[in-house]
Design a protein around this motif. Structure first.
Motif, PDB file in Angstrom:
ATOM      1  N   ALA A  37      -3.087  -2.961  -2.667  1.00  0.00           N
ATOM      2  CA  ALA A  37      -3.194  -4.055  -3.627  1.00  0.00           C
ATOM      3  C   ALA A  37      -2.672  -5.325  -2.974  1.00  0.00           C
ATOM      4  O   ALA A  37      -1.858  -5.270  -2.044  1.00  0.00           O
ATOM      5  CB  ALA A  37      -2.391  -3.740  -4.892  1.00  0.00           C
ATOM      6  N   GLU A  38      -3.156  -6.442  -3.470  1.00  0.00           N
ATOM      7  CA  GLU A  38      -2.692  -7.751  -2.999  1.00  0.00           C
ATOM      8  C   GLU A  38      -2.541  -8.688  -4.177  1.00  0.00           C
ATOM      9  O   GLU A  38      -3.315  -8.611  -5.140  1.00  0.00           O
ATOM     10  CB  GLU A  38      -3.691  -8.358  -2.004  1.00  0.00           C
ATOM     11  CG  GLU A  38      -3.743  -7.657  -0.692  1.00  0.00           C
ATOM     12  CD  GLU A  38      -4.643  -8.332   0.322  1.00  0.00           C
ATOM     13  OE1 GLU A  38      -4.529  -7.968   1.511  1.00  0.00           O
ATOM     14  OE2 GLU A  38      -5.435  -9.223  -0.058  1.00  0.00           O
ATOM     15  N   LYS A  70      -3.101   1.369  -9.230  1.00  0.00           N
ATOM     16  CA  LYS A  70      -4.006   1.930  -8.233  1.00  0.00           C
ATOM     17  C   LYS A  70      -3.564   3.334  -7.824  1.00  0.00           C
ATOM     18  O   LYS A  70      -4.388   4.226  -7.628  1.00  0.00           O
ATOM     19  CB  LYS A  70      -4.069   1.002  -7.015  1.00  0.00           C
ATOM     20  CG  LYS A  70      -4.994   1.449  -5.939  1.00  0.00           C
ATOM     21  CD  LYS A  70      -6.443   1.334  -6.365  1.00  0.00           C
ATOM     22  CE  LYS A  70      -7.348   1.646  -5.174  1.00  0.00           C
ATOM     23  NZ  LYS A  70      -8.744   1.603  -5.524  1.00  0.00           N
ATOM     24  N   ALA A  88       1.880  -7.686  -7.002  1.00  0.00           N
ATOM     25  CA  ALA A  88       1.260  -6.746  -6.074  1.00  0.00           C
ATOM     26  C   ALA A  88       1.738  -5.319  -6.342  1.00  0.00           C
ATOM     27  O   ALA A  88       0.939  -4.376  -6.343  1.00  0.00           O
ATOM     28  CB  ALA A  88       1.555  -7.153  -4.630  1.00  0.00           C
ATOM     29  N   GLU A  98       0.823  -1.209   0.000  1.00  0.00           N
ATOM     30  CA  GLU A  98       0.000   0.000   0.000  1.00  0.00           C
ATOM     31  C   GLU A  98       0.851   1.250   0.000  1.00  0.00           C
ATOM     32  O   GLU A  98       2.028   1.224   0.334  1.00  0.00           O
ATOM     33  CB  GLU A  98      -0.966   0.007   1.173  1.00  0.00           C
ATOM     34  CG  GLU A  98      -0.337   0.095   2.542  1.00  0.00           C
ATOM     35  CD  GLU A  98      -1.394   0.042   3.643  1.00  0.00           C
ATOM     36  OE1 GLU A  98      -1.988   1.104   3.930  1.00  0.00           O
ATOM     37  OE2 GLU A  98      -1.620  -1.050   4.186  1.00  0.00           O
ATOM     38  N   LEU A 113       0.095  -3.941  -9.533  1.00  0.00           N
ATOM     39  CA  LEU A 113      -1.289  -3.552  -9.241  1.00  0.00           C
ATOM     40  C   LEU A 113      -1.333  -2.252  -8.442  1.00  0.00           C
ATOM     41  O   LEU A 113      -2.185  -1.384  -8.680  1.00  0.00           O
ATOM     42  CB  LEU A 113      -2.003  -4.664  -8.470  1.00  0.00           C
ATOM     43  CG  LEU A 113      -2.279  -5.950  -9.233  1.00  0.00           C
ATOM     44  CD1 LEU A 113      -2.785  -7.028  -8.279  1.00  0.00           C
ATOM     45  CD2 LEU A 113      -3.280  -5.707 -10.355  1.00  0.00           C
ATOM     46  N   LEU A 114      -0.410  -2.108  -7.497  1.00  0.00           N
ATOM     47  CA  LEU A 114      -0.359  -0.902  -6.683  1.00  0.00           C
ATOM     48  C   LEU A 114      -0.028   0.318  -7.530  1.00  0.00           C
ATOM     49  O   LEU A 114      -0.584   1.395  -7.317  1.00  0.00           O
ATOM     50  CB  LEU A 114       0.661  -1.062  -5.548  1.00  0.00           C
ATOM     51  CG  LEU A 114       0.735   0.113  -4.575  1.00  0.00           C
ATOM     52  CD1 LEU A 114      -0.579   0.261  -3.798  1.00  0.00           C
ATOM     53  CD2 LEU A 114       1.912  -0.061  -3.624  1.00  0.00           C
TER      54      LEU A 114
END
Length: 110
Positions: free
Chosen positions: A39-40, A54, A47, A30, A50-51
């Motif tokens: 994200a996970e 985001k 991850a 995060e 994805l972060l």
């Protein structure tokens, strides 16, 4: 500031492995400075990818709602920041916005 300037801000990242209810583990990452920017994924690399996406979405959403994202650190170089946007798969969406004034994204009546 321009939209691209806000996308050049390097935010802190926290990362940890956390257990799921089924006994498997997931990587949780995060940006604690950005609301809801988490994200996970099974792997740390997934991850972080994805972060990154985001983070970009969160910054754009904040600007669109008239909120200014925190910018507490020196900015990344333009080339480095644009590479990060491209790796997040958002280059086509972000490129037309890069040089716009951040205030122009706000959907709030002013």
């Amino acid at each position: 500031m321009k939209v691209g300037d806000y996308l050049r801000v390097p935010y802190l990242v926290t990362a940890q492995s956390v257990p799921r209810e089924d006994g498997t583990w997931v990587r949780h990452v995060e940006h604690p400075e950005l609301p809801g920017c988490v994200a996970e994924a099974d792997s740390i690399l997934d991850a972080l990818r994805l972060l990154e996406a985001k983070r970009i979405e969160t910054v754009l959403d904040m600007l669109a709602s008239g909120r200014i994202p925190p910018a507490k650190r020196p900015l990344l170089g333009v080339t480095q920041a644009r590479r990060r946007v491209a790796r997040a798969g958002l280059a086509n969406r972000i490129e037309p916005l890069w040089e716009k004034d951040a205030e122009s994204l706000s959907t709030r009546a002013g």
